[in-house]
Scaffold this motif. Structure first.
Motif, PDB file in Angstrom:
ATOM      1  N   MET A  59       0.844  -1.194   0.000  1.00 58.74           N
ATOM      2  CA  MET A  59       0.000   0.000   0.000  1.00 58.74           C
ATOM      3  C   MET A  59       0.878   1.243   0.000  1.00 58.74           C
ATOM      4  N   ARG A  60       0.511   2.212  -0.799  1.00 56.66           N
ATOM      5  CA  ARG A  60       1.236   3.483  -0.807  1.00 56.66           C
ATOM      6  C   ARG A  60       1.099   4.160   0.557  1.00 56.66           C
ATOM      7  N   ARG A  61       2.154   4.851   0.958  1.00 54.27           N
ATOM      8  CA  ARG A  61       2.117   5.628   2.191  1.00 54.27           C
ATOM      9  C   ARG A  61       2.413   7.087   1.851  1.00 54.27           C
ATOM     10  N   LEU A  62       1.532   7.974   2.295  1.00 56.42           N
ATOM     11  CA  LEU A  62       1.708   9.400   2.062  1.00 56.42           C
ATOM     12  C   LEU A  62       1.948  10.085   3.402  1.00 56.42           C
ATOM     13  N   PHE A  63       3.139  10.634   3.581  1.00 54.71           N
ATOM     14  CA  PHE A  63       3.501  11.336   4.803  1.00 54.71           C
ATOM     15  C   PHE A  63       3.110  12.803   4.639  1.00 54.71           C
ATOM     16  N   VAL A  64       2.314  13.304   5.570  1.00 58.04           N
ATOM     17  CA  VAL A  64       1.753  14.648   5.437  1.00 58.04           C
ATOM     18  C   VAL A  64       1.775  15.384   6.762  1.00 58.04           C
ATOM     19  N   ILE A  65       1.686  16.708   6.680  1.00 60.95           N
ATOM     20  CA  ILE A  65       1.224  17.548   7.780  1.00 60.95           C
ATOM     21  C   ILE A  65      -0.194  17.943   7.395  1.00 60.95           C
ATOM     22  N   HIS A  66      -1.142  17.588   8.192  1.00 60.31           N
ATOM     23  CA  HIS A  66      -2.550  17.598   7.796  1.00 60.31           C
ATOM     24  C   HIS A  66      -2.986  18.918   7.166  1.00 60.31           C
ATOM     25  N   GLU A  67      -2.659  20.048   7.815  1.00 63.87           N
ATOM     26  CA  GLU A  67      -3.172  21.333   7.353  1.00 63.87           C
ATOM     27  C   GLU A  67      -2.318  21.968   6.259  1.00 63.87           C
ATOM     28  N   SER A  68      -1.187  21.375   5.933  1.00 59.75           N
ATOM     29  CA  SER A  68      -0.266  21.962   4.971  1.00 59.75           C
ATOM     30  C   SER A  68      -0.857  22.012   3.560  1.00 59.75           C
ATOM     31  N   PRO A  69      -0.806  23.164   2.890  1.00 55.35           N
ATOM     32  CA  PRO A  69      -1.280  23.236   1.500  1.00 55.35           C
ATOM     33  C   PRO A  69      -0.526  22.289   0.571  1.00 55.35           C
ATOM     34  N   TRP A  70       0.771  22.094   0.805  1.00 49.57           N
ATOM     35  CA  TRP A  70       1.522  21.171  -0.041  1.00 49.57           C
ATOM     36  C   TRP A  70       1.010  19.739   0.137  1.00 49.57           C
ATOM     37  N   SER A  71       0.679  19.366   1.361  1.00 51.93           N
ATOM     38  CA  SER A  71       0.122  18.029   1.600  1.00 51.93           C
ATOM     39  C   SER A  71      -1.242  17.890   0.932  1.00 51.93           C
ATOM     40  N   GLU A  72      -2.049  18.945   0.973  1.00 54.39           N
ATOM     41  CA  GLU A  72      -3.353  18.908   0.326  1.00 54.39           C
ATOM     42  C   GLU A  72      -3.203  18.765  -1.186  1.00 54.39           C
ATOM     43  N   ARG A  73      -2.203  19.407  -1.775  1.00 52.58           N
ATOM     44  CA  ARG A  73      -1.963  19.233  -3.213  1.00 52.58           C
ATOM     45  C   ARG A  73      -1.717  17.761  -3.537  1.00 52.58           C
ATOM     46  N   ALA A  74      -0.870  17.108  -2.733  1.00 50.63           N
ATOM     47  CA  ALA A  74      -0.546  15.699  -2.982  1.00 50.63           C
ATOM     48  C   ALA A  74      -1.771  14.811  -2.818  1.00 50.63           C
ATOM     49  N   ARG A  75      -2.532  15.017  -1.748  1.00 49.06           N
ATOM     50  CA  ARG A  75      -3.750  14.212  -1.548  1.00 49.06           C
ATOM     51  C   ARG A  75      -4.699  14.382  -2.722  1.00 49.06           C
ATOM     52  N   TRP A  76      -4.868  15.635  -3.148  1.00 46.77           N
ATOM     53  CA  TRP A  76      -5.810  15.939  -4.227  1.00 46.77           C
ATOM     54  C   TRP A  76      -5.386  15.228  -5.512  1.00 46.77           C
ATOM     55  N   ALA A  77      -4.094  15.253  -5.831  1.00 45.95           N
ATOM     56  CA  ALA A  77      -3.606  14.601  -7.044  1.00 45.95           C
ATOM     57  C   ALA A  77      -3.862  13.099  -7.002  1.00 45.95           C
ATOM     58  N   LEU A  78      -3.567  12.470  -5.868  1.00 42.91           N
ATOM     59  CA  LEU A  78      -3.794  11.028  -5.745  1.00 42.91           C
ATOM     60  C   LEU A  78      -5.282  10.705  -5.785  1.00 42.91           C
ATOM     61  N   ASP A  79      -6.092  11.519  -5.100  1.00 42.24           N
ATOM     62  CA  ASP A  79      -7.537  11.284  -5.079  1.00 42.24           C
ATOM     63  C   ASP A  79      -8.157  11.505  -6.456  1.00 42.24           C
ATOM     64  N   HIS A  80      -7.645  12.476  -7.191  1.00 48.31           N
ATOM     65  CA  HIS A  80      -8.150  12.737  -8.540  1.00 48.31           C
ATOM     66  C   HIS A  80      -8.067  11.477  -9.393  1.00 48.31           C
ATOM     67  N   HIS A  81      -6.991  10.728  -9.229  1.00 46.11           N
ATOM     68  CA  HIS A  81      -6.798   9.509 -10.024  1.00 46.11           C
ATOM     69  C   HIS A  81      -7.335   8.267  -9.329  1.00 46.11           C
ATOM     70  N   GLY A  82      -7.953   8.437  -8.168  1.00 43.98           N
ATOM     71  CA  GLY A  82      -8.519   7.289  -7.469  1.00 43.98           C
ATOM     72  C   GLY A  82      -7.481   6.312  -6.967  1.00 43.98           C
ATOM     73  N   LEU A  83      -6.288   6.787  -6.628  1.00 48.79           N
ATOM     74  CA  LEU A  83      -5.219   5.914  -6.157  1.00 48.79           C
ATOM     75  C   LEU A  83      -5.309   5.756  -4.639  1.00 48.79           C
ATOM     76  N   ASP A  84      -5.283   4.529  -4.176  1.00 53.37           N
ATOM     77  CA  ASP A  84      -5.367   4.247  -2.745  1.00 53.37           C
ATOM     78  C   ASP A  84      -4.041   4.529  -2.055  1.00 53.37           C
ATOM     79  N   TYR A  85      -4.105   4.985  -0.832  1.00 53.86           N
ATOM     80  CA  TYR A  85      -2.902   5.227  -0.048  1.00 53.86           C
ATOM     81  C   TYR A  85      -3.281   5.312   1.423  1.00 53.86           C
ATOM     82  N   ASN A  86      -2.306   5.046   2.261  1.00 56.66           N
ATOM     83  CA  ASN A  86      -2.456   5.262   3.699  1.00 56.66           C
ATOM     84  C   ASN A  86      -1.796   6.584   4.058  1.00 56.66           C
TER      85      ASN A  86
END
Length: 247
Positions: free
Chosen positions: A1-28
């Motif tokens: 499973m992909r692992r995405l390390f984030v700081i929850h409120e960070s705009p850069w982290s939100e960019r990464a989540r959005w890109a992965l979610d746009h393509h429907g890619l699963d990650y923890n």
């Protein structure tokens, strides 16, 4: 499973989540603890001396060290419309740089306000820390925030240079959307994601999409800028409604 390390409120982290979610890619999602968690990211990225930032994506035996690289990975791996089309890559990259420049005017203010807001320091504690114990960890939280200030060499000057840096990026966005455009480049791309998440440093998006403790929402909000750029806030909110699933 992909692992995405984030700081929850960070705009850069939100960019990464959005890109992965746009393509429907699963990650923890793995919450990153600044200072304490850097050794793990250095091991993943194989970087012993370079500055380490999040988001970081560990996927398919490789590690990707920023939101731009993660968006390109998502485009290569996913099957939906590309966020960085080859024909528009230069223009998308330009808008990503504009967003990063604007964030350079946000980060100093946010870190300075966190030091002044005990409840925002409490909100930095890991989820497993009970509410009653969080105040006891404030000295550690202050240490982490000061570490981030040194790491990014930030200095808050209120509405001075930092504020001008943010407003310059927002003026560029306003010009790019002139003519009541929905998208910066005629279609939904990573350029829109980058600039929409810049507005996190003006007025955070609704909890429907990114739930934040009130104290964290406060330190990220700049009310005077939000009033002056209400049209861009409305554009961001419309973009989220059409292209971002509720969390």
């Amino acid at each position: 499973m992909r692992r995405l390390f984030v700081i929850h409120e960070s705009p850069w982290s939100e960019r990464a989540r959005w890109a992965l979610d746009h393509h429907g890619l699963d990650y923890n999602t793995v919450g990153h603890l600044p200072l304490l968690g850097e050794w793990q990211l250095r091991r993943l990225l194989g970087r012993q001396k370079e500055r380490i930032t999040v988001p970081v994506l560990a996927a398919d035996g490789s590690a990707y060290g920023d939101s731009w690289e993660i968006a390109l990975y998502a485009d290569r791996t996913g099957a939906r419309e590309k966020l960085v089309p080859s024909s528009l890559e230069g223009e998308v990259r330009h808008w990503n740089q504009v967003a990063d420049g604007g964030m350079g005017g946000v980060r100093p203010r946010v870190l300075a306000r966190m030091l002044e807001n005990p409840k925002s320091l409490d909100a930095q504690a890991p989820p497993f820390v009970p509410t009653w114990a969080r105040a006891l960890l404030r000295p550690t939280a202050r240490l982490v925030v000061r570490h981030l200030q040194r790491k990014y060499q930030t200095r808050s000057d209120g509405i001075g240079t930092n504020g001008m840096q943010l407003r310059s990026a927002l003026d560029t966005l306003r010009e790019g959307l002139k003519g009541n455009k929905r998208y910066l480049l005629g279609q939904f791309t990573y350029a829109d994601i980058a600039m929409a998440t810049l507005l996190q440093g003006v007025l955070p998006v609704s909890d429907l999409y990114l739930r934040l403790p009130p104290a964290i929402r406060d330190v990220w909000t700049e009310e005077s800028v939000a009033r002056d750029y209400a049209d861009l806030i409305a554009w961001r909110d419309d973009l989220y409604e059409r292209h971002r699933k509720a969390s």
